[in-house]
Design a protein around this motif. Structure first.
Motif, PDB file in Angstrom:
ATOM      1  N   CYS A 285       0.850  -1.186   0.000  1.00 52.05           N
ATOM      2  CA  CYS A 285       0.000   0.000   0.000  1.00 52.05           C
ATOM      3  C   CYS A 285       0.886   1.236   0.000  1.00 52.05           C
ATOM      4  O   CYS A 285       1.869   1.306   0.749  1.00 52.05           O
ATOM      5  N   CYS A 286       0.562   2.179  -0.869  1.00 51.24           N
ATOM      6  CA  CYS A 286       1.281   3.446  -0.879  1.00 51.24           C
ATOM      7  C   CYS A 286       0.294   4.576  -1.071  1.00 51.24           C
ATOM      8  O   CYS A 286      -0.800   4.390  -1.619  1.00 51.24           O
ATOM      9  N   ASP A 287       0.643   5.756  -0.599  1.00 51.11           N
ATOM     10  CA  ASP A 287      -0.138   6.956  -0.850  1.00 51.11           C
ATOM     11  C   ASP A 287       0.391   7.618  -2.117  1.00 51.11           C
ATOM     12  O   ASP A 287       1.608   7.761  -2.290  1.00 51.11           O
ATOM     13  N   VAL A 288      -0.516   8.028  -2.983  1.00 48.56           N
ATOM     14  CA  VAL A 288      -0.153   8.733  -4.209  1.00 48.56           C
ATOM     15  C   VAL A 288      -0.549  10.187  -4.059  1.00 48.56           C
ATOM     16  O   VAL A 288      -1.724  10.507  -3.830  1.00 48.56           O
ATOM     17  N   VAL A 289       0.421  11.085  -4.149  1.00 48.13           N
ATOM     18  CA  VAL A 289       0.174  12.511  -3.961  1.00 48.13           C
ATOM     19  C   VAL A 289      -0.644  13.035  -5.130  1.00 48.13           C
ATOM     20  O   VAL A 289      -0.340  12.765  -6.297  1.00 48.13           O
ATOM     21  N   ALA A 290      -1.693  13.787  -4.818  1.00 47.31           N
ATOM     22  CA  ALA A 290      -2.556  14.358  -5.852  1.00 47.31           C
ATOM     23  C   ALA A 290      -1.768  15.346  -6.697  1.00 47.31           C
ATOM     24  O   ALA A 290      -1.066  16.212  -6.172  1.00 47.31           O
ATOM     25  N   THR A 291      -1.886  15.233  -8.016  1.00 54.05           N
ATOM     26  CA  THR A 291      -1.117  16.074  -8.925  1.00 54.05           C
ATOM     27  C   THR A 291      -1.409  17.547  -8.724  1.00 54.05           C
ATOM     28  O   THR A 291      -0.515  18.392  -8.745  1.00 54.05           O
ATOM     29  N   SER A 292      -2.673  17.900  -8.498  1.00 56.81           N
ATOM     30  CA  SER A 292      -3.056  19.305  -8.389  1.00 56.81           C
ATOM     31  C   SER A 292      -2.435  20.003  -7.190  1.00 56.81           C
ATOM     32  O   SER A 292      -2.318  21.217  -7.156  1.00 56.81           O
TER      33      SER A 292
END
Length: 371
Positions: A285-292
């Motif tokens: 599991c990883c967190d993906v940083v929101a592009t915006s």
């Protein structure tokens, strides 16, 4: 639940509230950066064949697809990477209608398939990545909450002697994916690697690849071995009695924050030694940083950016590049390697005698070129 969080690029440690029960949960750190959890499982399912330790192998043959499905879906994955499926459609058969297969390829050392499946509702936009002919992987470019990431399911040739070939194939896969112009990449599957191959693999294609097991567990031996023939009697009580960390997950990218690593399929079904596959699977599991929101202090790269740019330019070179020749030579080399057993115990380092007849279901003749 508070878990240790790792940001791949800067290796800065923070703490974030994370729930792995739903891919819709978001997290927000002290810098007001919003991220979304992405969950992946990977498993060499050995064609969903029954264990020799199963109390009723005939009944287990019918039950295995459902049991494998339940074990995987218990982690609510967004992505499922499979190795050793019996056919190109077995992954879809087990996991439809929630998941769709990106595509399949036949591995080099067995007639079984590599598959990559994604949850339909999670990825409104996705596209397969075209890999060079002969590479044992399936890869896709996914749009996850506005962020582009690449994920690949990989199955490299086994045996200790195949280490140079594994390195060449892994490098070629990495280069093909990097050439897509994506920075955030997750490679997962049955790498069939040994401990002394780690450093070389982590330095390929510009370097900076993070071994997720090492990073998140501090090399915890309780979650180390994905092959444990001393407890898992899938091939019988006297066969392949060694331990190894064949299955791996490597990640790289500024927008990936590693959260959790675990094993799946590592508990017996019924009775001693009765497991669903000869391999245990991986959960990541990883967190993906929101592009915006940008990446703030996490934008610093620790891989070679110049090398990455150079690799991307190779996409526009002629098809007769030296890399293609290396891959073709590697594919031809497979047929000369002894594939009767994997006896590289990462702890004991002892020579183990194994009966080749125990690989009863696997064919080691390359009957089909990967297209």
């Amino acid at each position: 639940m508070f878990t240790r969080t790792r940001t791949i690029a800067s290796k800065t440690q923070t703490h974030a509230s994370l729930s792995t029960s739903s891919s819709t949960t978001t997290t927000q750190d002290s810098n007001s950066t919003i991220s979304h959890p992405l969950t992946i499982v990977s498993w060499n399912i050995s064609s969903a064949n029954p264990s020799l330790a199963a109390p009723d192998p005939r009944s287990r043959l019918d039950q295995a697809p459902r049991l494998i499905r339940d074990e995987c879906l218990g982690r609510t994955p967004d992505v499922i990477a499979l190795q050793e499926t019996a056919s190109s459609g077995q992954g879809n058969y087990i996991f439809e209608p929630l998941y769709v297969s990106i595509g399949t390829r036949v591995a080099l050392h067995t007639n079984e398939y590599i598959d990559l499946l994604i949850k339909k509702e999670t990825f409104p936009e996705y596209s397969p990545i075209s890999l060079e002919r002969g590479l044992p992987a399936v890869a896709a470019l996914l749009t996850f909450r506005g962020t582009k990431i690449a994920v690949a399911s990989i199955h490299l040739p086994h045996t200790k002697e195949a280490a140079p070939l594994r390195q060449r194939l892994c490098e070629a896969i990495m280069k093909c994916i990097v050439a897509q112009g994506v920075d955030d990449i997750i490679l997962i599957g049955d790498f069939n690697m040994r401990k002394d191959e780690d450093r070389a693999i982590e330095q390929l294609a510009g370097g900076g690849w993070i071994d997720v097991w090492k990073e998140l567990t501090n090399s915890d031996k309780s979650k180390m071995f994905t092959w444990n023939g001393r407890e898992n009697m899938y091939h019988g009580p006297a066969s392949f009695r060694f331990t190894a960390r064949f299955d791996r997950c490597y990640a790289r990218g500024d927008k990936l924050r590693l959260q959790k690593f675990d094993l799946i399929g590592n508990r017996p079904v019924k009775g001693i030694g009765d497991y669903l596959s000869d391999h245990y699977g991986l959960f990541v599991c990883c967190d993906v940083v929101a592009t915006s929101m940008g990446v703030g202090n996490h934008a610093k790269r620790h891989y070679n950016a110049d090398e990455v740019r150079r690799l991307r330019m190779q996409r526009f070179e002629s098809a007769s590049s030296s890399n293609q020749n290396q891959v073709d030579e590697g594919c031809n080399e497979v047929s000369t390697i002894d594939l009767t057993g994997d006896s590289d115990d990462e702890l004991a380092r002892t020579d183990i005698q194994v009966a080749s007849s125990c690989k009863r279901r696997k064919s080691h003749t390359i009957n089909e070129k990967v297209s």
